[in-house]
Scaffold this active site. Structure first.
Site, PDB file in Angstrom:
ATOM      1  N   GLU A   1       0.819  -1.119   0.048  1.00 42.83           N
ATOM      2  CA  GLU A   1       0.021   0.040  -0.025  1.00 42.83           C
ATOM      3  C   GLU A   1       0.947   1.156   0.018  1.00 42.83           C
ATOM      4  O   GLU A   1       1.776   1.282   0.841  1.00 42.83           O
ATOM      5  CB  GLU A   1      -0.956  -0.230   1.168  1.00 42.83           C
ATOM      6  CG  GLU A   1      -2.261   0.587   1.118  1.00 42.83           C
ATOM      7  CD  GLU A   1      -2.995   0.674   2.049  1.00 42.83           C
ATOM      8  OE1 GLU A   1      -3.152   1.606   2.971  1.00 42.83           O
ATOM      9  OE2 GLU A   1      -3.498  -0.525   2.553  1.00 42.83           O
TER      10      GLU A   1
ATOM     11  N   ASP B   1      -5.136  10.937   8.771  1.00 42.09           N
ATOM     12  CA  ASP B   1      -3.690  10.368   9.229  1.00 42.09           C
ATOM     13  C   ASP B   1      -3.357  10.978  10.571  1.00 42.09           C
ATOM     14  O   ASP B   1      -3.560  12.248  10.693  1.00 42.09           O
ATOM     15  CB  ASP B   1      -2.637  10.807   8.221  1.00 42.09           C
ATOM     16  CG  ASP B   1      -2.568   9.615   6.925  1.00 42.09           C
ATOM     17  OD1 ASP B   1      -2.471   8.395   7.402  1.00 42.09           O
ATOM     18  OD2 ASP B   1      -2.823  10.093   5.851  1.00 42.09           O
TER      19      ASP B   1
END
Ligand SMILES: Cc1ncc(COP(=O)(O)O)c(C=O)c1O
Lengths: 267, 374
Positions: free
Chosen positions: A50, A61
């Site tokens: 990924e 995030d």
């Protein structure tokens, strides 16, 4: 549908493992290192990579990946640069690549042009952190035309109706967020994760990989017993951030990644 | 998505509930001091020598800006949803102060995220929030301004959604926020429409408001949109100049994009990365704009203009000296545009300006910029 992703899951299942899916941010610590790190992760036992596309405002995030994005951006990493890195990786590797990206860079690039260029570079799947399933039809259509799968997120708070909507657009797997919140290491796993994963697999009629906050080999082993794949991100990204661009970086990352890869065995 | 669906449903239920509407109306009247008046700015009008200038006095709301209208409504909604904790982003600090105030009033726990650059230039408001019992968390990422405070608020919200409501401060972000915040601010326009008709005996020729995210503008415009004869102008921050990175004029320098869950005009580079912005005013220093403004822009119902830092500072002094009102630096942008056009308009015409907030918070920063030691 991408042959590479499908084959990766099949291979892992035959080996009685959950698929090991490491995450790194493209361009961190610098673009020259990304292909080397990807190869190191492959040697360590990665089934799917990924690859994060750095963005200025990564709202999904936690601090670890935010700093990685800052490092990558400061070295001039852009979406077209990331596609170039995937193309470079494809000279020496068949490791399936899923791009983990925010929508705006792709929007600026142009969805149709992005799909064509990503397919030509050798991208297998694309996950948009900030595109809900209701808004995903256009991306799905553009990517399907070039044989790239759309990877959709399912959260613990997702309703049944939403998971069923995911089913219509999902490729070979969906990405289940292990715990409400943003990416980043966690000390404990959520209660009831196993039941949630089983339910999502049934409703979405797709494989389920689990990520967000998986940060120790012990957590990987627990999840590997019931999930089709496990994503490990911040634990690797943290180490890349600590080490920086030193000669032993790929070796160090490979060693940690191997400890996670070994933990994907099913008992 | 689930939290947004939950919020949409709760808002839809609340707005149909007479008890909720009554409680909000009561607080707006007896706690915030609504309706706020409109003042005829007689000396300023004379100074310009053209159109009559009227000020919608949101600076007289409790806490000193329009932000309290939305903050109180959303905090009532949070309580109704059973959430004991609210979070908010703030740029100028006015929204943060408003949410801290509403949280204190309703007994909710409150945390406010604020870029560290904004904490510096709006230090008074940081301390005000703390006095009100809120926790203020500095955000030291990106441009260290409003955008980064929103990033951090969104992260907090998705992590703590069961206990927490995110009180977004402008007509930004994902649905239902732009529609909901506009509705909570539309009280400004509904009052102003009646007031100006009474005081000026006709509709204004022009309505002007500054546009950060766009909530005070949406609040006053919404009542006038159906009247095609009324020209509507939104004023963006022109900052230090026209180069990308030097301003926050989304309609002049931006392109369609997606930020914070909204598709609108966004200041970005060719790779789709969000660029830094600059404005002397923290409340206008944001790279995107509410989606309804994008619609009003594209459908040409509202025109958007830019005013640079220096012009805004001049207007800040002008209103202080001619009307005895120290405006917020955000608001000063709207006034600067009025100073440009009022002299060219006829004396029978009226300009209505949304005086979105008062400028106490900006006094030390203006002194610093002008080299005055306090
Ligand atoms: C007094 C005042 N006016 C205007 C604004 C800009 O916000 P909006 O465009 O949402 O009204 C702010 C924001 O902090 C403010 O404090």
């Amino acid at each position: 549908m991408s042959g590479r992703i499908e084959r990766a899951f099949t291979r892992a299942r035959k080996a009685k493992r959950a698929a090991f899916i490491p995450y790194i941010t493209a361009g961190d610590p610098n673009p020259e290192r990304t292909v080397v790190l990807a190869r190191a992760l492959e040697r360590a036992g990665a089934d799917i990579l990924e690859l994060g596309v750095p963005f200025t405002d990564p709202i999904a995030d936690g601090p670890t990946n935010q700093r990685a994005a800052e490092r990558a951006l400061s070295r001039g990493t852009t979406l077209s640069g990331v596609l170039g890195l995937v193309r470079e990786l494809r000279y020496s590797s068949e490791l399936p690549v899923v791009l983990f990206t925010y929508f705006n860079p792709v929007h600026a690039y142009g969805m149709a042009r992005f799909a064509v260029d990503a397919a030509a570079a050798g991208v297998d799947g694309v996950l948009f952190t900030d595109v809900p399933v209701d808004e995903a039809a256009v991306a799905h259509e553009a990517l399907k035309r070039v044989g790239i799968e759309l990877v959709l997120l399912v959260a613990p708070t997702s309703t049944r109706a939403r998971v069923k909507a995911v089913r219509r657009l999902a490729g070979s797997f969906v990405y289940f967020i292990a715990r409400a919140g943003v990416t980043g290491p966690r000390t404990s796993l959520e209660e009831g994760l196993e039941d949630q994963v089983r339910l999502v697999r049934k409703l979405a009629k797709a494989r389920v990989v689990v990520g967000f906050g998986v940060s120790t080999p012990e957590q990987v082993t627990r999840i590997a017993q019931f999930a089709d794949g496990v994503v490990v991100g911040s634990a690797l990204v943290e180490r890349i951030g600590e080490l920086g661009d030193v000669p032993e970086l790929p070796g160090e990352v490979e060693a940690i990644a191997r400890s996670f890869a070994l933990a994907t065995r099913r008992k | 998505m689930a939290p947004l669906e939950e919020l949409t449903q709760a808002w839809q239920e609340a707005r149909r509930d007479r008890a909720f509407r009554r409680e909000l109306a009561d607080l707006l009247e007896n706690y915030c001091g609504r309706p706020t008046p409109i003042s005829h700015a007689a000396r300023l009008t004379k100074h310009f020598g053209g159109a009559a200038v009227y000020l919608k006095r949101e600076d007289l709301c409790h806490t000193g800006a329009h932000k309290i209208n939305n903050a109180l409504a959303q905090c009532l909604l949070a309580r109704r949803m059973g959430k004991g904790r609210v979070i908010a982003e703030t740029g100028a600090g006015q929204h943060g102060v408003a949410v801290a105030t509403a949280a204190a009033l309703l007994g909710l726990r409150c945390r406010v995220y604020m870029g560290t650059e904004d904490e510096r230039r709006q230090a008074l408001n940081v301390y005000r929030m703390k006095l009100l019992g809120a926790e203020v968390v500095g955000v030291d990422a990106g441009s260290r301004t409003l955008k980064d405070a929103i990033n951090e608020s969104l992260r907090d919200w998705v992590t703590n959604v069961a206990s927490t409501h995110y009180v977004l401060g402008s007509v930004l972000g994902p649905h239902p926020y732009p529609a909901m915040v506009r509705e909570f601010q539309s009280v400004i326009g509904s009052e102003a429409l009646l007031q100006i008709r009474k005081q000026h005996r006709s509709l204004p020729r022009l309505v002007v408001a500054c546009v950060g995210g766009g909530s005070n503008a949406a609040g006053i415009f919404s009542a006038f949109v159906p009247y095609r004869q009324v020209e509507l102008v939104g004023v963006e921050a022109g900052g230090r100049g026209t180069r990308l990175g030097e301003h926050a004029a989304r309609f002049a320098g931006g392109a369609p994009g997606v930020l914070h869950g909204t598709r609108s005009y966004v200041l970005q580079d060719q790779d789709g990365l969000i660029v830094q912005t600059h404005s002397v005013s923290a409340g206008l220093d944001y790279p995107a704009v509410g989606p309804e403004h994008a619609w009003w822009h594209d459908s040409r119902r509202v025109s958007y203009v830019r005013v640079e830092d220096g012009e805004a500072l001049d207007a800040f002094h002008l209103l202080s000296e001619f009307e005895g009102i120290v405006p917020a630096l955000e608001t000063a942008h709207a006034l600067a545009y009025v100073a440009r056009v009022a002299p060219r308009m006829g004396s029978g015409e009226a300009i209505l300006v949304n005086l979105s907030g008062r400028g106490d918070k900006d006094v030390t920063e203006v002194a610093r910029l002008e080299g005055v030691a306090l």
